[in-house]
Design an enzyme around this catalytic site. Sequence first.
Site, PDB file in Angstrom:
ATOM      1  N   ASN A   6       1.136  -1.385   0.290  1.00  0.00           N
ATOM      2  CA  ASN A   6       0.531   0.043  -0.261  1.00  0.00           C
ATOM      3  C   ASN A   6       1.360   1.075   0.310  1.00  0.00           C
ATOM      4  O   ASN A   6       1.349   1.610   1.125  1.00  0.00           O
ATOM      5  CB  ASN A   6      -0.632   0.036   1.701  1.00  0.00           C
ATOM      6  N   TRP A   7       0.863   1.746  -1.091  1.00  0.00           N
ATOM      7  CA  TRP A   7       1.628   2.927  -1.315  1.00  0.00           C
ATOM      8  C   TRP A   7       1.180   4.111  -0.849  1.00  0.00           C
ATOM      9  O   TRP A   7       1.863   5.329  -0.365  1.00  0.00           O
ATOM     10  CB  TRP A   7       2.052   2.884  -2.840  1.00  0.00           C
ATOM     11  N   LYS A   8       0.377   4.112  -0.285  1.00  0.00           N
ATOM     12  CA  LYS A   8      -0.197   5.676   0.295  1.00  0.00           C
ATOM     13  C   LYS A   8       0.008   7.077  -0.908  1.00  0.00           C
ATOM     14  O   LYS A   8      -0.487   6.591  -1.887  1.00  0.00           O
ATOM     15  CB  LYS A   8      -0.099   5.494   1.583  1.00  0.00           C
ATOM     16  N   HIS A  91      -9.849   0.906   4.501  1.00  0.00           N
ATOM     17  CA  HIS A  91      -8.357   1.365   5.212  1.00  0.00           C
ATOM     18  C   HIS A  91      -8.947   2.612   6.762  1.00  0.00           C
ATOM     19  O   HIS A  91      -9.772   3.054   6.223  1.00  0.00           O
ATOM     20  CB  HIS A  91      -7.382   2.185   4.254  1.00  0.00           C
ATOM     21  N   GLU A 161      -6.166  -4.946  10.536  1.00  0.00           N
ATOM     22  CA  GLU A 161      -4.842  -3.474  10.958  1.00  0.00           C
ATOM     23  C   GLU A 161      -5.087  -2.803  11.713  1.00  0.00           C
ATOM     24  O   GLU A 161      -6.114  -2.229  11.790  1.00  0.00           O
ATOM     25  CB  GLU A 161      -4.594  -2.289   9.083  1.00  0.00           C
ATOM     26  N   GLY A 167       1.937   2.587  10.322  1.00  0.00           N
ATOM     27  CA  GLY A 167       2.977   2.958  10.698  1.00  0.00           C
ATOM     28  C   GLY A 167       4.429   3.606  12.000  1.00  0.00           C
ATOM     29  O   GLY A 167       4.789   4.194  11.589  1.00  0.00           O
ATOM     30  N   GLY A 230       2.075  -1.192   4.494  1.00  0.00           N
ATOM     31  CA  GLY A 230       2.769   0.764   4.201  1.00  0.00           C
ATOM     32  C   GLY A 230       4.197   0.922   3.845  1.00  0.00           C
ATOM     33  O   GLY A 230       4.426   0.339   3.316  1.00  0.00           O
TER      34      GLY A 230
HETATM   35  P1  PGA Z   1       2.604   0.516   7.882  1.00  0.00           P
HETATM   36  O1  PGA Z   1       1.300   1.238   6.833  1.00  0.00           O
HETATM   37  O2  PGA Z   1       2.954  -0.209   6.839  1.00  0.00           O
HETATM   38  O3  PGA Z   1       2.875   1.662   6.969  1.00  0.00           O
HETATM   39  O4  PGA Z   1       2.362   0.306   9.332  1.00  0.00           O
HETATM   40  C1  PGA Z   1      -0.112  -0.471   5.876  1.00  0.00           C
HETATM   41  C2  PGA Z   1      -1.186   0.736   6.153  1.00  0.00           C
HETATM   42  O5  PGA Z   1      -1.525   1.544   6.817  1.00  0.00           O
HETATM   43  O6  PGA Z   1      -2.135  -0.886   5.259  1.00  0.00           O
END
Ligand code: PGA
Length: 247
Positions: A6-8, A91, A161, A167, A230
Amino acid sequence: MLIVGNWKAKVERPQDAKRLFAAAKRVAEKKKHDIVIAPPAPFLGLLALGNRTKVHFAAQDVTETLGGAATGEVTATTVAAAGATYAIIGHSERRALGDTDAVVLLKVKHALAAGLTPILCVGEHERDADAQYLNDLRAQLTSVFGALSEKERARIIVAYEPVWAIGKQAKDGITPSDLTEMVLYIRKVLSEFLPARKASALPLLYGGAVESANIRVLAEASRVDGFLVGHASTDVTSFNALVKALG
Ligand code: PGA
């Protein structure tokens, strides 16, 4: 294992997107793991249109609207036409911006109707001593699974999640034993909506602070089918390290 990157909104330059896609292709070619990447929408169009590689694509979200006069929205049909076969829905970062359980359900329905596989994200904000978080998780699952046909339910991927882990660094993430417990709990809830065989076959991902330092132990300790990653998926070095660590 299924690894969803998930590149956000962290990847903002086409050259970075292309480099990450190339890294994903190298991993997918080896066929050890299934790789799905979820770029920001313009890069989905850039990379996924006419995609014939072994990498699959996910949209990071789809609109709850039916399209048409909806400025700024992107429909499930559009992302499917652009080459996505999955859509991340619900999400926590979308929920924080206003996606209620009802909105999440609508989005899941639109994704299914467009032929996409929804990756339904669920997870508690925090863990309380009274285990209210288990009820919250059950409510998130029930609001979607309870409103779908059995056939539709069986097409969903669930991504657990916990918001408190997202994060963070691996050391501040979930412990293998807590994840094992949560996986059992989620499978139990799913078995209320699907026959036992289908409930245990439904892909279940874990996401939140997954890095090369913890991916292996989390995979070995729990019965997850993969990971929603992420920050560690948004840099070629950390993505490669992650895959290497998983083995
Ligand atoms: P993260 O995010 O790996 O940076 O904790 C995961 C996500 O939000 O899907």
